[in-house]
Design a protein around this motif. Structure first.
Motif, PDB file in Angstrom:
ATOM      1  N   ASN A   1       0.853  -1.193   0.000  1.00 14.24           N
ATOM      2  CA  ASN A   1       0.000   0.000   0.000  1.00 14.24           C
ATOM      3  C   ASN A   1       0.889   1.243   0.000  1.00 14.24           C
ATOM      4  O   ASN A   1       2.073   1.174   0.311  1.00 14.24           O
ATOM      5  CB  ASN A   1      -0.907   0.021   1.236  1.00 14.24           C
ATOM      6  N   GLY A   2       0.297   2.373  -0.308  1.00 16.81           N
ATOM      7  CA  GLY A   2       1.031   3.633  -0.260  1.00 16.81           C
ATOM      8  C   GLY A   2       1.883   3.855  -1.494  1.00 16.81           C
ATOM      9  O   GLY A   2       1.818   3.108  -2.476  1.00 16.81           O
ATOM     10  N   ARG A   3       2.707   4.885  -1.451  1.00 12.90           N
ATOM     11  CA  ARG A   3       3.566   5.241  -2.580  1.00 12.90           C
ATOM     12  C   ARG A   3       4.838   5.881  -2.079  1.00 12.90           C
ATOM     13  O   ARG A   3       4.898   6.375  -0.946  1.00 12.90           O
ATOM     14  CB  ARG A   3       2.836   6.184  -3.536  1.00 12.90           C
ATOM     15  N   SER A   4       5.843   5.890  -2.928  1.00 12.71           N
ATOM     16  CA  SER A   4       7.116   6.515  -2.568  1.00 12.71           C
ATOM     17  C   SER A   4       6.952   8.022  -2.468  1.00 12.71           C
ATOM     18  O   SER A   4       6.166   8.635  -3.192  1.00 12.71           O
ATOM     19  CB  SER A   4       8.188   6.186  -3.616  1.00 12.71           C
ATOM     20  N   SER A   5       7.709   8.619  -1.581  1.00 16.72           N
ATOM     21  CA  SER A   5       7.724  10.076  -1.470  1.00 16.72           C
ATOM     22  C   SER A   5       9.045  10.600  -2.012  1.00 16.72           C
ATOM     23  O   SER A   5      10.016   9.851  -2.175  1.00 16.72           O
ATOM     24  CB  SER A   5       7.541  10.504  -0.012  1.00 16.72           C
ATOM     25  N   TYR A   6       9.084  11.884  -2.268  1.00 15.21           N
ATOM     26  CA  TYR A   6      10.259  12.526  -2.848  1.00 15.21           C
ATOM     27  C   TYR A   6      10.680  13.670  -1.921  1.00 15.21           C
ATOM     28  O   TYR A   6      10.207  14.807  -2.067  1.00 15.21           O
ATOM     29  CB  TYR A   6       9.937  13.030  -4.259  1.00 15.21           C
ATOM     30  N   PRO A   7      11.563  13.378  -0.953  1.00 14.59           N
ATOM     31  CA  PRO A   7      11.896  14.373   0.081  1.00 14.59           C
ATOM     32  C   PRO A   7      12.516  15.645  -0.465  1.00 14.59           C
ATOM     33  O   PRO A   7      12.292  16.719   0.085  1.00 14.59           O
ATOM     34  CB  PRO A   7      12.862  13.619   1.002  1.00 14.59           C
ATOM     35  N   LEU A   8      13.304  15.539  -1.547  1.00 11.42           N
ATOM     36  CA  LEU A   8      13.906  16.759  -2.101  1.00 11.42           C
ATOM     37  C   LEU A   8      12.848  17.671  -2.713  1.00 11.42           C
ATOM     38  O   LEU A   8      12.970  18.903  -2.656  1.00 11.42           O
ATOM     39  CB  LEU A   8      14.966  16.398  -3.142  1.00 11.42           C
ATOM     40  N   VAL A   9      11.824  17.067  -3.310  1.00 11.61           N
ATOM     41  CA  VAL A   9      10.719  17.882  -3.847  1.00 11.61           C
ATOM     42  C   VAL A   9       9.981  18.578  -2.711  1.00 11.61           C
ATOM     43  O   VAL A   9       9.638  19.765  -2.803  1.00 11.61           O
ATOM     44  CB  VAL A   9       9.758  16.999  -4.667  1.00 11.61           C
ATOM     45  N   LYS A  10       9.728  17.848  -1.647  1.00  4.14           N
ATOM     46  CA  LYS A  10       9.049  18.439  -0.502  1.00  4.14           C
ATOM     47  C   LYS A  10       9.882  19.548   0.130  1.00  4.14           C
ATOM     48  O   LYS A  10       9.358  20.607   0.523  1.00  4.14           O
ATOM     49  CB  LYS A  10       8.734  17.351   0.531  1.00  4.14           C
ATOM     50  N   ALA A  11      11.208  19.309   0.254  1.00  3.19           N
ATOM     51  CA  ALA A  11      12.087  20.347   0.806  1.00  3.19           C
ATOM     52  C   ALA A  11      12.093  21.578  -0.084  1.00  3.19           C
ATOM     53  O   ALA A  11      12.062  22.722   0.404  1.00  3.19           O
ATOM     54  CB  ALA A  11      13.500  19.795   0.971  1.00  3.19           C
ATOM     55  N   HIS A  12      12.119  21.369  -1.405  1.00  2.62           N
ATOM     56  CA  HIS A  12      12.070  22.488  -2.362  1.00  2.62           C
ATOM     57  C   HIS A  12      10.788  23.292  -2.178  1.00  2.62           C
ATOM     58  O   HIS A  12      10.826  24.534  -2.139  1.00  2.62           O
ATOM     59  CB  HIS A  12      12.152  21.928  -3.784  1.00  2.62           C
ATOM     60  N   ALA A  13       9.656  22.592  -2.042  1.00  2.00           N
ATOM     61  CA  ALA A  13       8.371  23.279  -1.874  1.00  2.00           C
ATOM     62  C   ALA A  13       8.351  24.084  -0.570  1.00  2.00           C
ATOM     63  O   ALA A  13       7.911  25.245  -0.554  1.00  2.00           O
ATOM     64  CB  ALA A  13       7.230  22.263  -1.893  1.00  2.00           C
ATOM     65  N   CYS A  14       8.834  23.482   0.512  1.00  2.00           N
ATOM     66  CA  CYS A  14       8.841  24.181   1.804  1.00  2.00           C
ATOM     67  C   CYS A  14       9.713  25.429   1.750  1.00  2.00           C
ATOM     68  O   CYS A  14       9.324  26.510   2.220  1.00  2.00           O
ATOM     69  CB  CYS A  14       9.332  23.246   2.903  1.00  2.00           C
ATOM     70  N   LEU A  15      10.912  25.296   1.193  1.00  2.00           N
ATOM     71  CA  LEU A  15      11.849  26.428   1.144  1.00  2.00           C
ATOM     72  C   LEU A  15      11.309  27.556   0.273  1.00  2.00           C
ATOM     73  O   LEU A  15      11.398  28.731   0.633  1.00  2.00           O
ATOM     74  CB  LEU A  15      13.205  25.955   0.627  1.00  2.00           C
ATOM     75  N   MET A  16      10.766  27.200  -0.897  1.00  2.00           N
ATOM     76  CA  MET A  16      10.270  28.231  -1.803  1.00  2.00           C
ATOM     77  C   MET A  16       9.044  28.945  -1.230  1.00  2.00           C
ATOM     78  O   MET A  16       8.883  30.163  -1.382  1.00  2.00           O
ATOM     79  CB  MET A  16       9.932  27.610  -3.166  1.00  2.00           C
ATOM     80  N   PHE A  17       8.173  28.190  -0.591  1.00  2.00           N
ATOM     81  CA  PHE A  17       6.988  28.823   0.009  1.00  2.00           C
ATOM     82  C   PHE A  17       7.401  29.751   1.137  1.00  2.00           C
ATOM     83  O   PHE A  17       6.893  30.880   1.238  1.00  2.00           O
ATOM     84  CB  PHE A  17       6.039  27.749   0.541  1.00  2.00           C
TER      85      PHE A  17
END
Length: 613
Positions: free
Chosen positions: A375-391
């Motif tokens: 169940n579930g799916r892989s996450s992409y931590p660098l994408v999430k970090a990019h989104a957090c930093l840019m926001f």
């Protein structure tokens, strides 16, 4: 100027990034191209469960001028608020995309004709209404135009709708028979038994624990000795050509992957399994010279396609020989990638990058010898970090810094922080943080993508381009600041204009950038988060407009106070005279406090969403 630019950008953002008009409060019916709602969010999708709404007809054969009565009915406990109905040819040898015949409503609903063709029109509701089931219609044709079927879309509310529901076939007595390899005549294969998941076979299902008719995707595997039995199925949304494919990858990224496809070809009416390979940089899927290599036996059912599902069952060799691109099924563990999309003449078309289009990747590697229940799916931590930093950089630091420099230069005139005015200290430090976070986020996303990312369509295609423009602007501005001339210099106005221009370009582009970025599947941002950012953007504009109006209203009084202060300084050069406090300073402090509080709350919420979604 800046407020106007932000208003224009916000309007463009609403159309570009969200794909529909946010001023419309309801989902209406429907587009002629695919019968989907014409203003539904990109993050919404048609219902996968069997439709409670049906098309009932009174005859199976038509003649020119004769009426065919049809009712749009709802099962007990269900009702729809809008609909669209159209008749299409079913013989693939003819044009199956144009409307056939004319509809007449027997009732008092507000409807209009649409999707005009040389042979007919569709009928749809003007707006959402209270509709009593059944909706009674009459269809007529002026000529024999081939075997036809009715298609209808039903809208329940803003996010719940069914599209392209089918009637039985209405036959043209003068038309040749439909070829026997058409979908309606292909043998149905047995459904996928999910009760065995985790016991006698392994399963990967989306959503978690679903029963096959309700699964968006399902893939199962079972070790049978020399071969592995795979079953795969997907919801097709009623489109003519569709596919589901399994990729076997050593990582969570597409590229250098062996792929097994289950593809429906509407021209041949067959659903088949093929082998292909995903090449990296640029990412491209290529079908193998021998597309059946390693396949011992296969089953594909087009009846499932008619029920808005595609399903294949394939027996594959564990150790195929003859092509290095076909992976060995045992001895290694793989990330399973499940992709679905549109096909054309039996060939896969590139899938999108949105939340419901990007392939689902298993959260860990899968050993096909183990009957696991994934169940579930892989996450992409660098994408999430990019989104957090840019926001954090552009919504929090940049917005506060720009408001301070535009509306608060005259505030706290007699106070200093290390001999610098408060507005300058805030602007300098907040923009420095914005630059630092943007620089880090820029590097992270380049590492994640392995370089420059190319996307096939707008608005995703614009995201890396606009990001580079923003990065260049925010890189130039600190350099300009280091070269800033004195206030009395003749070059100071030129510096001010360039500094303002680069800052404004970056700020205005940041608005659509945020919304486009939130649509990427790797970010996995829920649809409702978009509205949080929309509310913040509207609040930001309202606060800026309020401060702009307030500044205009107090300009004359502040100018008079400043003249009086300058006169006193000239008359008493040796006497310390404090600078005058601006008019309306309490109101401006309140507006600054309001903006900081709203921005802080939204930033915290969105960073949590990015991190845990």
């Amino acid at each position: 100027m800046k407020v106007t630019a932000i208003l224009v950008a916000l309007a463009l953002m609403a159309q570009l990034a969200m794909g529909y008009n946010p001023l419309l409060s309801s989902t209406n019916c429907c587009r002629c191209s695919d019968l989907h709602p014409d203003n539904a969010p990109l993050t919404s999708e048609p219902q996968r469960v069997p439709s409670p709404f049906h098309i009932v007809v009174n005859k199976r054969i038509y003649n020119p001028g004769e009426e065919v009565q049809l009712n749009l009915t709802a099962e007990a406990g269900y009702e729809f608020k809008a609909f669209m109905v159209i008749a299409y040819r079913v013989d693939k040898r003819l044009n199956t995309k144009e409307a056939i015949g004319m509809f007449t409503l027997l009732g008092s609903l507000e409807v209009l004709e649409d999707c005009l063709s040389p042979y007919g029109k569709a009928l749809r509701t003007v707006r959402r209404q209270d509709i009593q089931s059944p909706v009674k219609l009459v269809w007529t044709s002026t000529d024999y135009l081939g075997h036809i079927e009715f298609r209808a879309s039903f809208i329940v509310d803003n996010v719940k709708y069914w599209v392209r529901e089918k009637s039985v076939i209405i036959r043209d007595p003068r038309a040749p028979p439909i070829p026997s390899n058409e979908p309606m005549f292909e043998k149905m294969i047995d459904p996928i038994n999910t009760a065995e998941c985790g016991k006698s076979k392994g399963c990967y299902r989306v959503p978690e624990g679903c029963w096959e008719p309700y699964c968006r995707y399902i893939v199962t595997w079972k070790d049978l000795g020399k071969v592995v039995l795979f079953e795969m199925g997907a919801y097709t949304e009623g489109l003519d050509d569709k596919y589901i494919a399994i990729g076997f990858s050593n990582d969570t990224y597409m590229g250098d992957d062996s792929v097994m496809e289950c593809v429906h070809n509407s021209q041949t009416g067959r659903t088949e399994v093929f082998m292909s390979y995903n090449y990296g940089s640029p990412n491209k899927n290529v079908r193998l010279p021998d597309p059946k290599i390693g396949i011992v036996k296969e089953e594909g059912s087009n009846n499932n396609y008619e029920l808005k599902r595609i399903r294949c069952r394939v027996w594959r060799q564990k150790y195929p020989v003859g092509d290095w691109r076909v992976n060995h099924l045992q001895g290694n563990s793989w990330y399973l990638m499940i992709a679905s999309g549109t096909a054309s003449k039996g060939n896969l078309l590139r899938h999108g990058v949105g939340a419901y289009e990007l392939p689902w990747v298993s959260p860990s590697k899968v050993d096909l010898r183990i009957n696991s229940n994934i169940n579930g799916r892989s996450s992409y931590p660098l994408v999430k970090a990019h989104a957090c930093l840019m926001f954090l950089a552009w919504v929090f630091f940049a917005s506060i810094a720009l408001i301070m420099t535009k509306y608060f230069k005259t505030m706290w005139p007699n106070r200093r922080f290390y001999e610098q005015r408060y507005w300058f200290v805030t602007h300098f430090n907040f923009m420095a943080m914005c630059f630092l976070l943007t620089f880090i986020g820029f590097i992270l996303i380049f590492v994640e993508a392995g370089g420059y990312s190319e996307f096939p369509e707008l608005p995703a295609k614009a995201h890396p381009i606009l990001g580079i423009i923003m990065f260049v602007c925010i890189l130039i501005n600190p350099i300009l600041a280091l070269l800033r001339p004195d206030e009395d210099s003749r070059c100071r106005p030129v510096f001010n204009w360039f500094h303002w221009a680069f800052g404004t370009i970056a700020t205005v582009l940041s608005i659509p950038q945020i919304f486009i970025g939130m649509e990427f599947g790797k970010a996995m941002v829920p649809w409702w988060a978009t509205w949080i950012v929309v509310i913040w953007a509207i609040a930001h504009i309202v606060i800026e407009l309020t401060l702009e109006v307030h500044q205009c209203c107090t300009h004359k009084k502040n100018k008079e106070r400043r003249k009086k202060y300058e006169f006193q300084k000239r008359e008493n050069p040796k006497l310390y005279i404090p600078e005058p406090e601006p008019v309306g300073r309490r109101f401006k402090k309140f507006m600054l406090f309001l903006h900081v509080v709203i921005t802080t709350i939204v930033t915290i919420i969105m960073i949590i969403v990015f991190a845990v979604a």
